[in-house]
Design an enzyme around this catalytic site. Sequence first.
Site, PDB file in Angstrom:
ATOM      1  N   ARG A 127       0.696  -1.270   0.050  1.00  0.00           N
ATOM      2  CA  ARG A 127       0.065   0.020   0.067  1.00  0.00           C
ATOM      3  C   ARG A 127       0.990   1.132  -0.061  1.00  0.00           C
ATOM      4  O   ARG A 127       0.493   2.261  -0.567  1.00  0.00           O
ATOM      5  CB  ARG A 127      -1.117   0.107   1.201  1.00  0.00           C
ATOM      6  CG  ARG A 127      -1.848  -0.901   1.141  1.00  0.00           C
ATOM      7  CD  ARG A 127      -3.012  -1.076   2.010  1.00  0.00           C
ATOM      8  NE  ARG A 127      -4.455  -1.523   1.796  1.00  0.00           N
ATOM      9  CZ  ARG A 127      -5.088  -2.130   2.513  1.00  0.00           C
ATOM     10  NH1 ARG A 127      -4.937  -1.836   3.823  1.00  0.00           N
ATOM     11  NH2 ARG A 127      -6.110  -2.558   2.081  1.00  0.00           N
ATOM     12  N   LYS A 171     -18.883 -17.650   0.699  1.00  0.00           N
ATOM     13  CA  LYS A 171     -20.262 -17.453   0.702  1.00  0.00           C
ATOM     14  C   LYS A 171     -21.130 -16.730  -0.430  1.00  0.00           C
ATOM     15  O   LYS A 171     -20.483 -15.759  -1.048  1.00  0.00           O
ATOM     16  CB  LYS A 171     -20.621 -16.814   2.044  1.00  0.00           C
ATOM     17  CG  LYS A 171     -20.142 -17.643   3.403  1.00  0.00           C
ATOM     18  CD  LYS A 171     -20.688 -16.804   4.452  1.00  0.00           C
ATOM     19  CE  LYS A 171     -20.350 -17.634   5.637  1.00  0.00           C
ATOM     20  NZ  LYS A 171     -20.557 -17.143   6.823  1.00  0.00           N
ATOM     21  N   GLY A 208      -9.794  -9.087  -1.109  1.00  0.00           N
ATOM     22  CA  GLY A 208      -8.993  -9.593  -0.394  1.00  0.00           C
ATOM     23  C   GLY A 208      -8.326 -11.075  -0.365  1.00  0.00           C
ATOM     24  O   GLY A 208      -6.972 -10.953  -0.594  1.00  0.00           O
ATOM     25  N   GLY A 221     -12.564  -3.962   0.010  1.00  0.00           N
ATOM     26  CA  GLY A 221     -14.082  -3.492   0.198  1.00  0.00           C
ATOM     27  C   GLY A 221     -14.422  -2.409  -0.764  1.00  0.00           C
ATOM     28  O   GLY A 221     -15.649  -2.617  -1.305  1.00  0.00           O
TER      29      GLY A 221
HETATM   30  P1  AMP Z   1     -14.308 -14.678   0.538  1.00  0.00           P
HETATM   31  O1  AMP Z   1     -13.704 -13.723   1.710  1.00  0.00           O
HETATM   32  O2  AMP Z   1     -15.886 -14.905   0.430  1.00  0.00           O
HETATM   33  O3  AMP Z   1     -13.848 -14.385  -0.852  1.00  0.00           O
HETATM   34  O4  AMP Z   1     -13.734 -16.302   1.157  1.00  0.00           O
HETATM   35  C1  AMP Z   1     -12.203 -16.576   1.221  1.00  0.00           C
HETATM   36  C2  AMP Z   1     -12.459 -17.951   1.901  1.00  0.00           C
HETATM   37  O5  AMP Z   1     -13.435 -18.963   1.250  1.00  0.00           O
HETATM   38  C3  AMP Z   1     -10.904 -18.579   2.031  1.00  0.00           C
HETATM   39  O6  AMP Z   1     -10.629 -18.378   3.304  1.00  0.00           O
HETATM   40  C4  AMP Z   1     -11.152 -19.943   1.445  1.00  0.00           C
HETATM   41  O7  AMP Z   1     -10.599 -20.799   2.540  1.00  0.00           O
HETATM   42  C5  AMP Z   1     -12.687 -20.227   1.695  1.00  0.00           C
HETATM   43  N1  AMP Z   1     -13.201 -21.255   0.795  1.00  0.00           N
HETATM   44  C6  AMP Z   1     -12.920 -21.553  -0.629  1.00  0.00           C
HETATM   45  N2  AMP Z   1     -13.472 -22.509  -1.025  1.00  0.00           N
HETATM   46  C7  AMP Z   1     -13.975 -23.139  -0.008  1.00  0.00           C
HETATM   47  C8  AMP Z   1     -14.727 -24.499   0.185  1.00  0.00           C
HETATM   48  N3  AMP Z   1     -14.940 -25.180  -0.890  1.00  0.00           N
HETATM   49  N4  AMP Z   1     -15.167 -24.641   1.491  1.00  0.00           N
HETATM   50  C9  AMP Z   1     -14.996 -23.629   2.539  1.00  0.00           C
HETATM   51  N5  AMP Z   1     -14.161 -22.791   2.351  1.00  0.00           N
HETATM   52  C10 AMP Z   1     -13.782 -22.283   1.134  1.00  0.00           C
END
Ligand code: AMP
Length: 412
Positions: free
Chosen positions: A51, A214, A370, A393
């Site tokens: 950054r 999610k 991120g 974000g």
């Molecule tokens: P996000 O912050 O929503 O982009 O999510 C990132 C996180 O999703 C990372 O820490 C990954 O370990 C997790 N992730 C990715 N694929 C999976 C999966 N199949 N099951 C559980 N967690 C996951």
Amino acid sequence: MCKNFNFALIIKTLNNMQTIDNYNFKDKKALIRVDFNVPLDSQYHITDTNRIDATITTITKILNGGGSVILMSHLGRPKGGPEEKFSLKHLVPYLSQKLKVPVKFADDCIGQSAIDLAGSLKPGEVLLLENLRFYKEEEKGDKEFARKLSVLGDMYVNDAFGTAHRAHASTAIIAEFFPETKMFGYVMANEISAIDKCLKDGKRPLTAILGGAKVSTKIEIITHLMDKVDNLIIGGGMMFTFIKALGGEIGASMVEEEYVELAKNIVEGAKTLGVNLYIPADAVLADAFSNDANKKTSSAYDIQVPWMGLDIGPSACAKFNHVIEQSGTILWNGPMGVFEMNNYEAGTKFIALALVKATENGAFTLVGGGDSVAAINKYNLADKVSYVSTGGGAMLEYIEGKQLPGIKAIME
Ligand code: AMP
């Protein structure tokens, strides 16, 4: 951060944007809001300088133009008063070395000492102010606090894309005090250009790759991207909500039951809009959420408890690679699997390498959010894609189509 694409060209594509290229800084003091919210270890050493590094071209441009620079930023989440571990003074040695100028430090961001130090700055000199969030007025967007900051400079430069989605005193409110002399620095201009270039003027086909944990946190992006992209690739934990919506058995994989119906609507919406939706056919399964669990590859549509999908499988990789190879512009947000564990990182690494190859072949590739940034850094590939966003974000909110207060304040 700006990587391997033509910077001058990008600046030219900005419409009605005020950037530092259009100002004469000779004998002026530029007050720059930067995002120096960098991680520090227990010895107060910076563990990721990205950054800070990203802002060097902005600062150097002003110094070379005969101006002086006053830098203001937040660091961490202080509880409303000074805290040693959140002091910006820890950044002075690195910044001085990087700019090749001894950086001065004001141990208060407002008040007489800051006014005196800013007032005595000579052309070519740099002053760093203490953490803005030592005052709760910063996050409250307090106008009087913004005014006190504003008296330090002749012009206001916002170069903090990472906080552009916040209407804080130093990111948005302060612009009111510089009606004719407010502008974007290169980090801001580049971020906005890169995302616009991707979503508005990108070479087709335009492909979005969305992963991560999610659906719930990505739903607004998916909705906003639906009428813009040609291809939408879904991976990560959220693919299982889609697979369930399509009637698959997902075993113990991550799922958001309350989003299954919505996932069905997205599948239908994609058909109506003519968007090619790609959901992995196979997955890497584990019998526990652990790097040491038993592991196998199988169809992503026929998973039985206790097995769970923790990465995309080889057929999915091959399919996605084909789509990526054909794309002119690619936006990637979110890992394909639990890439933090070595046994489930293959899909994410594969996508990162596919993006590198696409970049070499002339595609414009933007990585943001991120965890995809963490992934691309893990494989040391950040300088081999077109652009890596510095603001998680803020970037997501911009992609979602929201008007960011930090951008609006300059454009108005
Ligand atoms: P996000 O912050 O929503 O982009 O999510 C990132 C996180 O999703 C990372 O820490 C990954 O370990 C997790 N992730 C990715 N694929 C999976 C999966 N199949 N099951 C559980 N967690 C996951």
